[in-house]
Design an enzyme around this catalytic site. Structure first.
Site, short mmCIF file in Angstrom:
data_model
loop_
_atom_site.label_atom_id
_atom_site.label_comp_id
_atom_site.label_asym_id
_atom_site.label_seq_id
_atom_site.Cartn_x
_atom_site.Cartn_y
_atom_site.Cartn_z
CG HIS A 1 0.60 -59.15 52.42
ND1 HIS A 1 0.24 -58.03 53.10
CD2 HIS A 1 -0.09 -60.18 52.72
CE1 HIS A 1 -0.78 -58.39 54.09
NE2 HIS A 1 -1.17 -59.56 53.64
CE LYS B 1 13.70 -52.90 55.79
NZ LYS B 1 12.58 -54.00 55.29
N PRO C 1 9.58 -48.43 64.05
CG PRO C 1 7.53 -48.87 65.16
CD PRO C 1 8.86 -48.14 65.26
CE1 TYR D 1 7.15 -51.95 55.01
CE2 TYR D 1 6.76 -53.70 53.77
CZ TYR D 1 6.31 -52.93 54.73
OH TYR D 1 5.57 -53.27 55.73
CE1 TYR E 1 3.44 -50.47 55.44
CE2 TYR E 1 4.26 -48.76 57.42
CZ TYR E 1 4.20 -50.09 56.57
OH TYR E 1 4.99 -50.84 57.00
P1 RFL Z 1 14.38 -59.15 71.46
O1 RFL Z 1 13.33 -59.53 70.92
O2 RFL Z 1 14.09 -58.00 72.47
O3 RFL Z 1 14.87 -60.28 72.33
C1 RFL Z 1 15.91 -59.96 73.54
C2 RFL Z 1 15.46 -60.93 74.67
O4 RFL Z 1 16.63 -60.81 75.58
C3 RFL Z 1 15.99 -60.89 76.95
N1 RFL Z 1 17.05 -60.26 77.95
C4 RFL Z 1 17.68 -61.00 78.70
N2 RFL Z 1 17.86 -62.09 79.06
C5 RFL Z 1 18.77 -62.62 79.99
N3 RFL Z 1 19.23 -61.81 80.90
C6 RFL Z 1 19.20 -60.28 80.60
N4 RFL Z 1 19.87 -59.50 81.29
C7 RFL Z 1 18.23 -60.01 79.62
N5 RFL Z 1 18.15 -58.82 79.11
C8 RFL Z 1 17.19 -58.97 77.89
C9 RFL Z 1 14.74 -60.23 76.80
O5 RFL Z 1 13.79 -60.95 77.53
C10 RFL Z 1 14.44 -60.76 75.30
O6 RFL Z 1 13.73 -62.05 75.28
O7 RFL Z 1 15.54 -58.56 70.55
P2 RFL Z 1 16.08 -59.35 69.22
O8 RFL Z 1 16.20 -60.95 69.26
O9 RFL Z 1 17.19 -58.52 68.78
O10 RFL Z 1 15.08 -59.12 68.18
C11 RFL Z 1 14.59 -57.65 67.74
C12 RFL Z 1 13.22 -57.62 67.53
O11 RFL Z 1 12.30 -58.05 68.53
C13 RFL Z 1 12.77 -56.30 67.40
O12 RFL Z 1 13.54 -55.77 66.48
C14 RFL Z 1 11.43 -56.08 66.37
O13 RFL Z 1 10.30 -56.52 67.31
C15 RFL Z 1 10.95 -54.73 66.12
N6 RFL Z 1 9.84 -54.74 65.27
C16 RFL Z 1 9.42 -54.85 63.98
N7 RFL Z 1 10.48 -55.34 63.32
C17 RFL Z 1 10.44 -55.90 62.08
O14 RFL Z 1 11.23 -56.49 61.43
N8 RFL Z 1 9.08 -55.79 61.37
C18 RFL Z 1 7.94 -55.25 62.28
O15 RFL Z 1 7.10 -55.19 61.51
C19 RFL Z 1 8.28 -54.82 63.35
N9 RFL Z 1 7.28 -54.28 64.07
C20 RFL Z 1 8.80 -53.95 66.10
C21 RFL Z 1 7.42 -53.87 65.43
C22 RFL Z 1 8.66 -53.77 67.33
C23 RFL Z 1 7.64 -53.25 68.16
N10 RFL Z 1 7.76 -53.12 69.58
C24 RFL Z 1 6.88 -53.31 70.56
C25 RFL Z 1 9.06 -52.48 69.97
C26 RFL Z 1 6.26 -53.48 65.97
C27 RFL Z 1 6.40 -53.08 67.50
C28 RFL Z 1 5.20 -52.18 67.87
C1 PHB Z 2 2.79 -55.07 62.37
O1 PHB Z 2 2.13 -55.88 61.78
O2 PHB Z 2 2.84 -55.29 63.64
C2 PHB Z 2 3.35 -54.00 61.60
C3 PHB Z 2 3.70 -54.14 60.20
C4 PHB Z 2 4.20 -53.02 59.59
C5 PHB Z 2 5.12 -52.13 60.40
C6 PHB Z 2 5.32 -52.28 61.69
C7 PHB Z 2 4.50 -53.31 62.48
O3 PHB Z 2 5.83 -51.37 59.77
#
Ligand code: RFL
Ligand code: PHB
Length: 398
Positions: free
Chosen positions: A77, A299, A295, A386, A203
């Site tokens: 994009h 980031k 979110p 961004y 957005y």
């Molecule tokens: P994770 O992905 O949470 O992975 C951590 C892992 O550790 C495991 N764990 C354990 N394993 C063994 N023993 C234990 N005691 C443990 N405790 C935990 C867990 O099961 C898991 O598998 O952390 P990590 O690797 O630091 O990654 C971070 C990302 O997952 C997170 O920051 C993003 O998903 C946030 N996020 C977004 N980030 C972006 O860069 N761009 C986005 O568009 C974006 N959108 C989002 C998001 C997060 C969302 N949610 C659901 C929180 C949108 C949403 C809705």
């Molecule tokens: C997504 O596609 O899940 C998404 C995109 C942009 C955001 C957060 C989540 O800021």
């Protein structure tokens, strides 16, 4: 119970993007690691989360041999739309910064990483229970865990806590200083089997609250709605979700939202959280284990990638040349980018959401949005944050 002792150089707790990418980057430098994950492989590969990869994140994945599926299935994009007061305004990332983003699901990145680690004979263990850390102040830290019926110990030189916000690692940093902000709302996210209704992300700020139109594939739309912080999912049957999305995403040009069956629906709380330092003795924290952003700025996963780039180089320098300076600088260096992204995410969140009973905040948000879409300087600031600020010198992963 039988007890196994395993020896490795870097013991990694958590098979999210942070833990898996670090393991891969270390492997490329000839450094051994073992990844311990609580959930099973299918769960980790299907967990629906982030979707936006910064320019530098996508570039990193490409450079380390993980770009094939991303480049085939991800969507490049070059801009995004901000919609408010019934009008859409495009922020042209490429024109403003020369960079863009890639829309590619986090679970796809995780699948690619697991395939790469297992394909290279890497040691990634799923369904691991009762992880406890010991000896972090010594030069031989240990991770005790349970696998199936067996207790086991991982003897390592270093431990990386990449176990997310609810993990155990952060609790091992004594004198942890934490900075927090809660928001008076949450996101209700859906995945719909429907073609995206616009080629780019939208957005939208509406008097009812924020809405986001995103996507996962040519036939999959991902969307979010601002809801109350303690919202009950049962209060949001599918027809209410669609009705609200139609209202908040409407524009004066007659925007048409394509509906489809919902494949997933969930609520995500919003918070900003930074824990410092990101290191204690031989324990290093990475990704969500140390910091959470709301979110709206997309980031979270990108920060996890930035952290492990630094860690990878620091461990590489230690094993290749006995360097300890990069390990020593890790926390302070990582936190500079963490705080920049924390500010950006807070700013995007405040500007695009509608806080209850805050008419002053409402006027500030409008003023900010109007400035943003009429000033190239302000739009450039959004675009460069961004798409991801370039990694400063020294952030190379090897
Ligand atoms: P994770 O992905 O949470 O992975 C951590 C892992 O550790 C495991 N764990 C354990 N394993 C063994 N023993 C234990 N005691 C443990 N405790 C935990 C867990 O099961 C898991 O598998 O952390 P990590 O690797 O630091 O990654 C971070 C990302 O997952 C997170 O920051 C993003 O998903 C946030 N996020 C977004 N980030 C972006 O860069 N761009 C986005 O568009 C974006 N959108 C989002 C998001 C997060 C969302 N949610 C659901 C929180 C949108 C949403 C809705
Ligand atoms: C997504 O596609 O899940 C998404 C995109 C942009 C955001 C957060 C989540 O800021």
């Amino acid at each position: 119970m039988p007890s196994e002792v395993v020896r490795t150089q870097v013991g990694i707790v958590g098979a999210g993007p942070a833990g898996l990418l670090l393991s891969h980057l270390l492997h490329l430098q000839g450094v051994e690691s073992v990844v311990l994950e609580r959930h099973d492989q299918a769960y980790v590969e299907q967990r629906l989360r982030a979707g936006v990869l910064e320019h530098g994140t996508a570039q990193t994945l490409r450079e380390v041999g993980l770009g094939r599926r991303m480049d085939a299935q991800g969507m490049a994009h070059t801009g995004t739309e901000l919609r408010f007061a019934g009008r859409g305004h495009r922020i042209d990332f490429t024109d403003l910064t020369g960079r863009g983003i890639t829309v590619y699901g986090q679970q796809e990145v995780v699948k690619d990483l697991i395939a790469a680690r297992l394909g290279a004979g890497g040691d990634v263990r799923f369904e691991i229970g009762d992880v406890t850390l010991a000896g972090l102040d010594s030069d031989r830290p240990r991770i005790a865990f349970v696998a199936g019926d067996a207790r086991a110990t991982l003897d390592c030189d270093f431990v990386v806590g990449a176990d997310g916000f609810h993990g155990v690692s952060r609790g091992h940093v004594p004198d942890l200083v934490t900075y927090e902000r809660d928001y008076p709302f949450a996101w209700l996210g859906i995945l719909a089997e429907a073609p995206p209704s616009s080629p780019e992300l939208i957005y939208a700020r509406h008097t009812h609250g924020f809405a986001l139109h995103s996507m996962r594939a040519p036939h999959l739309t991902r969307m979010y709605l601002q809801v109350g912080p303690d919202e009950n999912l049962a209060a949001w049957p599918d027809d209410r979700v669609w009705a609200e999305l139609h209202i908040r995403l409407a524009d004066d040009a007659g925007f048409a939202l394509t509906e489809g069956p919902l494949l997933d629906k969930g609520i995500t709380p919003m918070r900003s959280y930074v824990a410092t330092p990101m290191r204690h003795g031989r324990l290093f924290l990475a990704g969500d284990a140390a910091h959470i952003v709301p979110p709206t700025g997309a980031k979270g996963m990108n920060l996890a990638v930035a952290d492990v780039r630094l860690l990878s180089r620091a461990f590489g320098g230690y094993y290749a040349a006995g360097r300890t300076d990069l390990l020593g600088a890790y926390s302070a260096t990582a936190l500079r980018r963490v705080w920049r992204s924390t500010h950006f995410s807070w700013w995007m969140t405040s500007m695009l959401h509608v806080a209850p009973d805050d008419p002053f905040g409402d006027q500030l948000a409008r003023a900010q949005l109007e400035y943003l879409v009429s000033s190239r300087a302000m739009a450039t600031s959004l675009a460069e944050n961004y798409t991801g600020l370039p990694y400063p010198e020294g952030w190379s992963y090897r």
